[in-house]
Structure formats: structure tokens, C-alpha cells
Scaffold this active site. Structure first.
Site, PDB file in Angstrom:
ATOM      1  N   ARG A   1      51.890 -12.453   2.759  1.00  0.00           N
ATOM      2  CA  ARG A   1      50.672 -11.785   2.265  1.00  0.00           C
ATOM      3  C   ARG A   1      50.943 -10.303   2.367  1.00  0.00           C
ATOM      4  O   ARG A   1      51.387  -9.806   3.383  1.00  0.00           O
ATOM      5  CB  ARG A   1      49.471 -12.177   3.117  1.00  0.00           C
ATOM      6  CG  ARG A   1      48.193 -11.381   2.753  1.00  0.00           C
ATOM      7  CD  ARG A   1      47.246 -12.265   2.112  1.00  0.00           C
ATOM      8  NE  ARG A   1      45.823 -11.986   2.083  1.00  0.00           N
ATOM      9  CZ  ARG A   1      45.060 -11.432   2.988  1.00  0.00           C
ATOM     10  NH1 ARG A   1      45.531 -10.978   4.113  1.00  0.00           N
ATOM     11  NH2 ARG A   1      43.768 -11.335   2.787  1.00  0.00           N
TER      12      ARG A   1
ATOM     13  N   CYS B   1      46.801 -23.696   3.519  1.00  0.00           N
ATOM     14  CA  CYS B   1      46.224 -24.488   4.608  1.00  0.00           C
ATOM     15  C   CYS B   1      45.327 -23.640   5.503  1.00  0.00           C
ATOM     16  O   CYS B   1      45.259 -22.423   5.371  1.00  0.00           O
ATOM     17  CB  CYS B   1      47.333 -25.126   5.425  1.00  0.00           C
ATOM     18  SG  CYS B   1      48.274 -23.923   6.387  1.00  0.00           S
TER      19      CYS B   1
ATOM     20  N   HIS C   1      39.473 -19.212   7.154  1.00  0.00           N
ATOM     21  CA  HIS C   1      38.646 -17.993   7.108  1.00  0.00           C
ATOM     22  C   HIS C   1      37.452 -18.163   8.047  1.00  0.00           C
ATOM     23  O   HIS C   1      37.128 -17.277   8.824  1.00  0.00           O
ATOM     24  CB  HIS C   1      38.080 -17.746   5.705  1.00  0.00           C
ATOM     25  CG  HIS C   1      39.094 -17.624   4.607  1.00  0.00           C
ATOM     26  ND1 HIS C   1      38.816 -17.977   3.320  1.00  0.00           N
ATOM     27  CD2 HIS C   1      40.372 -17.185   4.618  1.00  0.00           C
ATOM     28  CE1 HIS C   1      39.879 -17.753   2.555  1.00  0.00           C
ATOM     29  NE2 HIS C   1      40.849 -17.281   3.332  1.00  0.00           N
TER      30      HIS C   1
ATOM     31  N   ALA D   1      46.960 -20.844   7.323  1.00  0.00           N
ATOM     32  CA  ALA D   1      47.210 -19.708   6.424  1.00  0.00           C
ATOM     33  C   ALA D   1      45.956 -18.848   6.293  1.00  0.00           C
ATOM     34  O   ALA D   1      46.034 -17.615   6.268  1.00  0.00           O
ATOM     35  CB  ALA D   1      47.656 -20.205   5.052  1.00  0.00           C
TER      36      ALA D   1
HETATM   37 FE1  CFM Z   1      39.497 -13.151  -0.617  1.00  0.00          FE
HETATM   38 FE2  CFM Z   1      40.816 -13.790  -2.559  1.00  0.00          FE
HETATM   39 FE3  CFM Z   1      41.336 -14.759  -0.106  1.00  0.00          FE
HETATM   40 FE4  CFM Z   1      41.787 -12.163  -0.714  1.00  0.00          FE
HETATM   41 FE5  CFM Z   1      44.442 -12.659  -1.221  1.00  0.00          FE
HETATM   42 FE6  CFM Z   1      43.381 -14.301  -3.023  1.00  0.00          FE
HETATM   43 FE7  CFM Z   1      43.925 -15.265  -0.620  1.00  0.00          FE
HETATM   44 MO1  CFM Z   1      45.878 -14.577  -2.225  1.00  0.00          MO
HETATM   45  S1  CFM Z   1      40.310 -11.798  -2.162  1.00  0.00           S
HETATM   46  S2  CFM Z   1      40.925 -13.080   1.029  1.00  0.00           S
HETATM   47  S3  CFM Z   1      43.494 -10.826  -0.513  1.00  0.00           S
HETATM   48  S4  CFM Z   1      39.707 -15.161  -1.416  1.00  0.00           S
HETATM   49  S5  CFM Z   1      44.899 -12.805  -3.276  1.00  0.00           S
HETATM   50  S6  CFM Z   1      41.638 -14.264  -4.467  1.00  0.00           S
HETATM   51  S7  CFM Z   1      44.228 -16.190  -2.492  1.00  0.00           S
HETATM   52  S8  CFM Z   1      45.561 -14.028  -0.021  1.00  0.00           S
HETATM   53  S9  CFM Z   1      42.662 -16.240   0.846  1.00  0.00           S
END
Ligand code: CFM
Length: 532
Positions: free
Chosen positions: A86, A52, A185, A55
């Protein structure tokens, strides 16, 4: 339409078919570029692997900032389930530097707080945090109920800043915003840009300085990257945000160049820093020996200094000499094997390069929540139509700050690009794959099962929950979010760790001993998504 894709979609009812068909593409590299639909709502009832918005903001982007307190404003469950899940690794960089990463802070909203409002409780919680921990920066991350009851976290943040003279950022990153953690993000990036980046004045001391953007130090990956960069002679000003700190992020605008590892989670900051401070960004990939060497060489070309180029080649040669024997051994074990990979928004691309170092091909790849540009390249961005969900996430625009110039002129940038320096751009995953391979956006468990059946990969690099379902089916899986608690996998030394782990996984006979019930018992047949 190609055969495997047909077979997969055939199983769906027409309603689900209509939705899923544009999220699944079997690569053709024909006259028209391969396209995919991404960053749209998952189908209710389909078991998506997505997370989500909260997160994405709390867990992914601001969570790893070690000297800052992240407080979850909401019920305890959101704080508990995002506590340490994480695998951010962080340690103090100097004596006395606080490291709050192991902690979980929460307002523990209860029924009466939901009825009467939680701002007071949030402020009291922050008072307590200030008395006990004295952080210089606090991130307030809102969970779903906060948006519903209308607590003004930005106003609280403002009051906290006035009272304590620290930086406090109120994030409206309620879980229901957007369609996945990707929205979080973006929201986190906006806050860092507005309130942190540019606040410091400490200029880098080294001749060549960089920030690493979109590197979260999972399994120590960021440390391996820093080791290599420092060995060459670069100054790493800040890392967004793995083992990162508020104290360094605020000076990041003074660095010479931004390196972008995870394009998906951080491209907003890369773009805004280019506009506001003139810092170019270079898409790098430190996952894979070939990819790492290529990235280091592009960096040397960017700075265009013979001494730096010489040192870069020297370090690459030294590092290769150190790992060569191990790499050859693992290559002899892995060559010719195939893989599937399904991770969030970057790794499904990055790890294909590392697998190729061992002579392995990735025939099935997908992302949980990437956008079309992560698949098809940034040139597609103007064609992406905004929908109600994406419009719901604030786009901030910045202007060039006084006193900051571009690092290079437009002509110089054109010349650098023509020499292969991938500046301010990203080609996406598809271009690095081959005809006939399958690319799937927002995979579900059904599709994973079906594709494993069709493509029969030797190993599947998976998410957290799907890992076990895949292994129950007799196919080995390595979990790519936390590396099954191994790593680092980045850089030169990381490649050896990866080769070792994949070889161990493939050469154990455990998976051939697994007999799932569906292989010996009759299957119940059903249709997905109801009639029609
Ligand atoms: Fe970038 Fe990723 Fe992500 Fe990531 Fe991660 Fe991920 Fe993630 Mo899990 S590199 S930041 S460190 S998009 S492994 S493939 S899914 S936490 S949001």
C-alpha cells in the site's frame, strides 16, 4: 431488467446467477430506489479482487501511523506481502520524529510456534523492538493461524503496556474474519477509539481545527489536502491515518470538526467521535476541482464566519487561476470520453467527480468490498440485515464523555443541513450516476471483460491485477490503488496531474497495436460454476 445486465448475467449457471444478480444493477432511478447487495461472501472460485481482514487492519488503517510500530504476528509471508504494497507516504513532521513506515516487523511464526504457541515469541520480539526503536505505540496484528491456535494478543499487549509504559494494542484481525478487508477496517477503528483517541490533552491552537478521516496519503494526496486547508487557515489536528501519528491521533477528539474522505474505512470512528465527544462529521471529497471547492465551501458554512468564507473564496480563486489553463487543455483532450472504474470502497465514487471535471462520464462503476450505504446512502443502514459474517465483527458502543458538548444544537444542525452542509451523512455513489449506467459489487474478471465489451469505455480505472488483463485486451487502464506510482491526484494541483496522466494514457497508440490471442484464434466455450 435492462439489456446489458441481462446479457451479462445470461452467461452464468443458475446457481451463480442467483448469487450475482443482486450484486449487479443497471440504474433505473424508477419509483423504487436502485438497490444492490454488498458485503457478502465472494463465490469460491470466482476471481475476486478483494483482500483479507488482516490487510484491512494492518495494511490500510494502522499501517500508515508512522511513529508506531506495527508487528505482524504470524508467518513471514503475510508480513512480506503487506510490506510497502500500500503506497502510504510518510515523513517525519519534526526533527527526531520516528517514521517506521518503511519497516516490516514480524514474529516469523514457524511450525513449532504453531504447535507450542507464539505468545512468548511475540513478547520477545517486542522486547527487541523496544530496545532498538523505543516506539510509544505498538499495534499487534494477528494473521490467520493466531486465531486458530488461540494466542492471546490482547493479554500480551497488556503485559507490554505494564512493562514499558507505552500503548500496545492487540488486534484479532485474522485474515478469515468477515468477508473482506472491510472487517479489518472496523476492527482497527474499534482499537483506535478504545485505546488512542482521547488519550491526549493538547488542544488545538488555531481558531478552526479539523481532522481528516479516511485519508491515507496515497501518492501524497493528504499533503495536497493539508496544503489547501492550511492556506485557508485551518489547523489540521490529525489525519487518520495517512502520514498520521499516534501523537496527534490521541488529541483528535479536541478538534472542531471531522472531515470524512473515505467513508467506508473510517465511518465507525466518525460516528463514535460524534457520540462520545460531540464532534460533527462532514463527508467531503477532495478528489476533483468541483468536489474540492464544494467541500471547502461546506466547511466554511459549518463554521459560519465571514472572514473564513472570504478566505475560502480567495484561496479557491487563486488555486483555480493557477490550474485553469492546464485544466482547459486536458479537458479539450478528454471531453466526451467514457470510463469504467473498479476500486475498493470509496474511489469509484470520488473519481467520477474528477472525471466529470474533464467532461468524462463513468458508465460502469463498482466496489470490491463496500457496504450498501456506500452505494445507496446512509439512510439504508437500518434496512441492512446482519448476517453471521458481519455479526462476527465486534460493534462497540460509546457514551458521551464527561466535559464534552455538541458543537452545535440540534436546531443549528438542521439549519446547516438545509443549507447543503452534508453533516453526519453520506449519499453514496449511485445518486451521482445516471440512468442506464452499470453498478457492480465485488466485480470479477469475467464481468469486467464482458462489461468492457458491452460499454466500450475509453479507459478503465482498475485494481492491481486486473489492470494487465484489461490492457492485454487493448483497453488502457490506470491502476487506482497506487496511481501507477504517480500522483498526488487530490485537490487542485492533483487534478492537473490526473488530467495529464489520463491524457498520456489515452493518446498513446500502444493499445491499438495490441492483438490479444482471443481476437485472432477460436475461443473455447464453457460455462461458469458447473452445471445447473
Ligand atoms: Fe478507502 Fe478506498 Fe480503502 Fe482507501 Fe486504498 Fe482503495 Fe483500499 Mo486500495 S479509499 S481505504 S487508500 S476504501 S485504494 S478505494 S482498495 S487500499 S481498503
Amino acid at each position: 431488467m435492462s439489456k446489458e445486465r441481462d446479457l451479462l448475467l445470461d452467461k452464468y449457471s443458475s446457481r451463480i446467477f442467483k448469487n450475482r444478480k443482486s450484486h449487479i444493477t443497471q440504474l433505473e432511478f424508477g419509483e423504487n430506489p436502485d438497490e444492490i447487495t454488498a458485503n457478502t461472501r465472494a463465490i469460491p472460485g470466482i476471481i475476486t479482487a478483494r483482500g483479507c481482514c488482516y490487510a484491512g487492519c494492518k495494511g490500510v488503517v494502522v499501517g500508515p501511523v508512522k511513529d508506531s510500530v506495527v508487528i505482524t504476528h504470524g508467518p513471514i509471508g503475510c508480513a512480506f506481502y503487506s510490506w510497502g504494497t500500500r503506497r502510504n507516504k510518510a515523513k517525519s513532521s519534526y526533527e527526531g520524529e520516528p517514521n517506521f513506515v518503511p519497516y516490516s516487523f514480524c514474529t516469523d511464526m514457524r511450525a513449532s510456534d504453531i504447535v507450542f504457541g507464539g505468545e512468548k515469541k511475540l513478547e520477545e520480539g517486542i522486547d527487541e523492538i523496544m530496545q532498538l526503536f523505543h516506539p510509544k505505540c505498538i499495534f499487534i496484528c494477528s494473521t490467520c493461524p493466531i486465531g486458530l491456535i488461540g494466542d492471546d494478543v490482547q493479554a500480551v499487549a497488556k503485559r507490554v503496556e505494564e512493562k514499558y509504559g507505552i500503548t500496545a494494542i492487540g488486534y484479532s484481525c485474522e485474515g478469515y474474519k468477515g468477508v473482506s478487508q472491510s472487517a479489518g477496517h472496523h476492527i482497527a477503528n474499534n482499537g483506535l477509539m478504545r485505546y488512542v483517541i482521547g488519550k491526549g490533552e493538547e488542544a488545538p491552537k488555531g481558531k478552526y481545527s479539523v481532522n481528516i478521516l479516511g485519508e491515507y496519503n496515497i501518492g501524497g494526496d493528504g499533503w495536497e489536502q493539508e496544503r489547501i486547508l492550511k492556506k485557508i487557515g485551518y489547523e489540521v489536528v490529525s489525519v487518520f491515518t495517512g502520514d498520521g501519528s499516534y501523537e496527534t491521533l490521541k488529541n483528535s477528539h479536541l478538534a472542531d470538526l471531522n472531515l470524512v474522505m473515505c467513508h467506508r474505512s473510517i465511518n465507525y470512528i466518525a460516528e463514535m467521535m460524534k457520540t462520545k465527544y460531540g464532534v460533527d462529521w462532514l463527508k467531503v471529497n477532495f478528489i476533483g476541482v468541483g468536489a474540492t471547492s464544494k467541500s471547502l465551501r461546506m466547511m466554511a458554512k459549518y463554521f459560519d464566519d465571514p472572514e473564513l468564507t472570504r478566505r475560502t473564496e480567495e484561496v479557491i480563486a487563486e488555486e483555480l487561476a493557477e490550474i485553469n489553463e492546464d485544466m482547459e487543455f486536458y479537458k479539450s483532450k478528454l471531453k466526451g470520453k467514457t470510463a469504467g472504474i473498479f476500486v475498493g470502497g470509496s474511489r469509484s465514487h470520488h473519481y467520477q467527480m474528477l472525471l466529470r471535471d474533464f467532461g468524462m462520464e463513468t458508465t460502469i462503476a463498482g466496489y470490491e468490498f463496500a457496504h450498501r450505504d456506500d452505494y445507496e446512502g446512509r439512510e439504508i443502514i437500518p434496512q441492512i440485515k446482519a448476517d453471521a459474517d458481519s455479526k462476527n465483527i465486534e460493534e462497540i458502543s460509546v457514551e458521551r464523555a464527561v466535559g464534552y458538548d455538541d458543537r452545535y444544537t440540534v436546531e443549528e444542525l438542521v439549519s446547516l443541513r438545509s443549507q447543503g452542509v452534508e453533516l453526519d451523512t453520506y449519499d453514496g455513489m449511485i445518486k451521482d450516476m445516471k440512468e442506464g449506467y452499470m453498478v457492480v459489487d465485488d466485480y470479477n474478471m469475467f464481468e469486467t471483460d464482458q462489461l468492457i465489451d458491452q460499454y466500450k469505455p475509453d479507459i478503465f480505472f482498475s485494481g492491481i491485477k486486473d489492470k494487465y488483463a484489461i490492457q492485454h485486451g487493448g483497453v488502457v487502464s490506470r491502476q487506482m490503488h497506487s496511481y501507477d506510482y504517480s500522483g498526488p491526484y487530490a485537490g487542485f494541483r492533483g487534478a492537473v496531474n490526473f488530467g495529464r496522466d489520463v491524457t498520456m494514457s489515452l493518446y498513446t497508440n500502444a493499445w491499438s497495436l495490441v492483438k490479444p490471442p482471443w481476437k485472432t484464434m477460436p475461443m473455447l466455450e464453457g460455462t461458469l460454476g458447473g452445471a445447473g
